[in-house]
Design an enzyme around this catalytic site. Structure first.
Site, mmCIF file in Angstrom:
data_model
loop_
_atom_site.group_PDB
_atom_site.id
_atom_site.type_symbol
_atom_site.label_atom_id
_atom_site.label_comp_id
_atom_site.label_asym_id
_atom_site.label_seq_id
_atom_site.Cartn_x
_atom_site.Cartn_y
_atom_site.Cartn_z
ATOM 1 C CE LYS A 11 -1.641 4.694 7.242
ATOM 2 N NZ LYS A 11 -0.303 5.167 7.650
ATOM 3 C CG ASN A 114 0.374 8.669 8.555
ATOM 4 O OD1 ASN A 114 -0.356 7.686 8.698
ATOM 5 N ND2 ASN A 114 1.542 8.607 7.941
#
Ligand code: RTP
Length: 150
Positions: A11, A114
């Protein structure tokens, strides 16, 4: 030879923090094979498709904004049990509940930051691979596989 595949994505926070190599290293060390990798900047529509099952959640707008905040590294990994094992390598969705030794347990604190995504089933993995790699992925066998699989 096992042919299970999973979609793993670093991410924007993981890319920004320079954790791409660390994440790849952990999947390679385990014995999994990288069969696709691309740095991508997905638009709103693409991310809404990827996270369609979460569209009614209160955190959905924040999740899409976070995922649009920088490039992501889209990957496909192949190997025995790679869908479940990939989630084990990542740790729990909430990094504070993740054990040391997992990616989120070692490098993250917040559920909304995360670091990485991993498909949660073989069926969803194939859907996600089709969404992120519409032109398909590389198919090749490695010589080393005879040292990894019995
Ligand atoms: P991922 O799809 O990213 O691998 O995560 P996951 O399956 O472990 O968790 P999922 O429930 O599918 O949630 C997707 C992502 O949404 C963000 N999230 N935020 N604020 C919140 O309560 C919350 N809950 C989930 C996380 O970035 C999570 O990875």
């Amino acid at each position: 030879m096992a042919t299970e595949r999973t979609y793993i994505m670093v991410k924007p926070d993981g890319v920004e923090r320079g954790l791409v190599g660390e994440i790849i290293k952990r999947f390679e060390n385990k014995g999994f094979q990288l069969i696709a990798l691309e740095l991508k900047t997905p638009d709103q529509e693409h991310l809404e498709k990827h996270y369609a099952d979460l569209s009614s959640k209160p955190f959905f707008p924040g999740l899409i904004k976070y995922m649009k905040s920088g490039p992501v590294v889209a990957m496909v990994w192949k190997g025995k049990g790679v869908v479940k094992a990939g989630r084990v390598l990542l740790g729990e969705t909430n990094p504070l509940a993740s054990l040391p030794g997992t990616i989120r347990g070692d490098f993250a604190l917040d559920v909304g930051r995360n670091i990485a995504h991993g498909s949660d089933s073989v069926e969803n993995a194939e859907k996600e691979i089709a969404l992120w790699f519409p032109k398909g992925v590389v198919h090749h066998d490695r010589v080393i596989e005879k040292l990894i699989y019995e």
